[in-house]
Design an enzyme around this catalytic site. Sequence first.
Site: not given
Length: 900
Positions: A697, A602, A621, A600, A607, A605
């Site tokens: 968020d 985001g 993360k 991932g 993941v 940063g």
Amino acid sequence: MAIVYGYLTSTGARLGLLAFQMLLAASMIQVHAQSPAGFVSIDCGYTNSSDYVDEKTNLTYDSDERYVEGGKNFSIRAEHMKDAANKQEQTLRSFPDGQRNCYTLPTDSGKKYLIRATFTYGNYDELNSSKNGSPFLFGLHIGVNFWTEVNLTNWNPSNTVWKEAITVAPDTSIHVCLINLESGIPFMSTLDLRPLQDTMYPFVNVSTSVSSFSRLRFGSVDELITRFPTDPYDRFWQSWANYSYPWSNMSNIINVTALPNIDIFGLPPAILGNASTIIDRYSWLNITVRSSHYLTTELELLPVFHFLELGNNGSRRTFDIYNVDEQQPLFSNFTPPAFLSSMFRNWFLHKGRRAYFQLRSTPNSQLPPLINAYEVYSRVQMNVTTASSDVESMKLVKEKYKVTRNWNGDPCSPREYIWEGLNCTYPNGDQNPRIVKIYLSNSGLQGELAISFMNMSSLEILDLSHNNLTGTIPDYRVNSLKVLDLSNNKLHGPIPYSILGRFKAGLLELRLEGNPICSQVRGSYCGNKKTHILLISVIVLVVSILVVLCILWKLCWKGKSKEDNDDNMNEEEIPLHIDIRRFKYTELKTITNNFQSIIGKGGFGMVYHGILENGEEVAVKVLRDTSIALSKDFLPEVQTLSKVHHKNLVTLLGYCQNKKCLALVYYFMPRGNLYEVLRGGLEYLHESCTPAIVHRDVKTANILLDENLVAMIADFGLSRSYSPTHTHISTVAAGTVGYLDPEYNATFQLTVKADVYSFGIVLLEIITGQPSVLVDPEPMHLPNWVRQKIAKGSIHDAVDSRLMHQYDATSLQNVIDLAMNCVESASIDRPSMTDVVIKLKECLPAGTGEKQLKSGSYKQKDAMDADIARQFQLLISGVSTESNEGTSSGVTELSSPSGR
């Protein structure tokens, strides 16, 4: 065929019945030695090249090889073979590849047909998919239209599900398609096509088909399922077979055989010659067809009652038929005649998840109601298909070039299953979709160019480049054609004047480079020197970039070993005073295998997937090169989050505090995030945490899903503590475009209502399947897109088409209203998260929490067609059905027989 009779008192009557049985048996030997005209009986997965005759029905079954493309043949596992009711249940065809796989059945255009598909899993793949607790379901389409869903979740693998529909063939063939819903591999055991008389089922026409949810016969009947040859149209009739008090069964088959053939439903004597009633002391009976929580959609239901008086001994039998939900009679003062009467209204009842009917004796009736048979259907709305000229042209192209793509069913419809390599236009109203673009570049096409493309009057782009096409170019006189790309084939001249003329007039872009024809002509459509110079320039540029990248890679690699040595030197000396583990950066490198697997990305940063020493999977993360100033701002938030615990919040396991790296370690969520799936926990943060927390968020990418699809909120990198005594806190606006509260963005004044706004966007994404910001044909915020869809049509136009209308419209409307309330521009107009949770619970369809019903099959007592045992329940005069697996399949509220 079993003939069952009840009380016949005279010896002559018994001898008459015996003679009738012998005559009927003799006629069966002659008439049913072969399948009736128009019958198509397919044994899916049967690999023998020769057909065979089924020993019970005398129907001839064929292999499915010539009716379908793709798929793999299987036999059910040996331990389930003994339970197979016939040979067809022993094999199946599975479709692990492609979203849509279709059988093509031959039909007469405009003729009415019954279609039946059966499904016997038999654990053929040894995955125990019907018993492992995960959803196991797939869809069925008739042509381009959603027919029904095959749900095998928690299903006995030996049992058989069947689905039946009645439809009018739109052409010389009809498609039956299996749809992969990503919850199990679709498969099919048998597929039957049975022609019906044009007068039968008058509510079925070219615009409306029906799906059968229940077809019951009453009376004392030994057969669990009655079909061909008893029913000449091979419908499946389930036996009610309830003999307990206060039921009374009647039979008089001989008298039924003498009736004139006036029935528009074509019921056979064996069905009509049996009936059920209740004893004289009772005056009414109920029939309830109700969906369980397996079926959440509202249905348009149409019931059909079949009545025939089998012996009233001169007494009067009159009753009313009520639709209890609407508190109005469907039929009043009805007396079953000595000849057949089929009662139905030529419209569908209101949408709902149940139908509740009552047969109630009138005051002057001397006998209670009776019923011989009962059917209930739901509407299958038939949509327009691709223009027949385009369909026929694509069939010819497919056959000529032996195209191996997953081209099944209709080329353009439904939109989500459009053929690979095609673009279509979808006019409004009842106009047929048209094919406008065909991309078959690099498809291995061989032979001459197909002339069938000329019949596609809406075609704009035809790309057949990079194939092995030979011969000359046909005279394609398609005025709509704007681009014709035949480059890099083996075509030779001449170029037809019609094509050359349109090219010179600037109406057609023509590409012929790479063909022998270009050795004879020097037109710009064959390329020129500028093209070659440009190609060389591109190659030089690419090579230069690769050289620079190699140099940079070497420099990075040289510095890597020095960086590793400094890792331990960069650990912060002052630890956080929290009760979660602190990881060293070197430990994170080991856990993540040197940050190899990215799962991932985001705002905080990257993941990475990791595995702890005990084998537990985690998500790491990481924000590299974080400044010390940012670290001082962020790490106190970690202290707060370490104390937050809720089932719908991702648990923080640990952190890393390094001068070069900040990292958070969470439990790994194996099902990814909600954004990935489309394409709870906030109330706790706002109301129950001390201090309260604003996430800032909330979006689908930050809602993770565990193996059971339980949602958990993650990514608290932007979260802020919040005191309920303050109306807001001042902070720099942050978040994700599309989810950002417009009031917060304008004023930098943060309240918990910012999370409510973002959650409203998430709700709309779940409902529509669309992103928060749409970019095609022009950028548009999702709430505005929803408003436009509803203003121009209805909520159904805004709902994700992958739901295939399988939802409760009323509940969905309430959720959309709630979501739109959440995205009000002013925060004061939005509900609190507590109010959102309450309203969402109220929006759940009724019965969602009811006990799951057991499934049946057509080899079982009280079995119901096509998992009706899970979808529908039958209640008559207060006596519920009994499951053969020892659990009740009746509803919890029982109606008691009343009135004397």
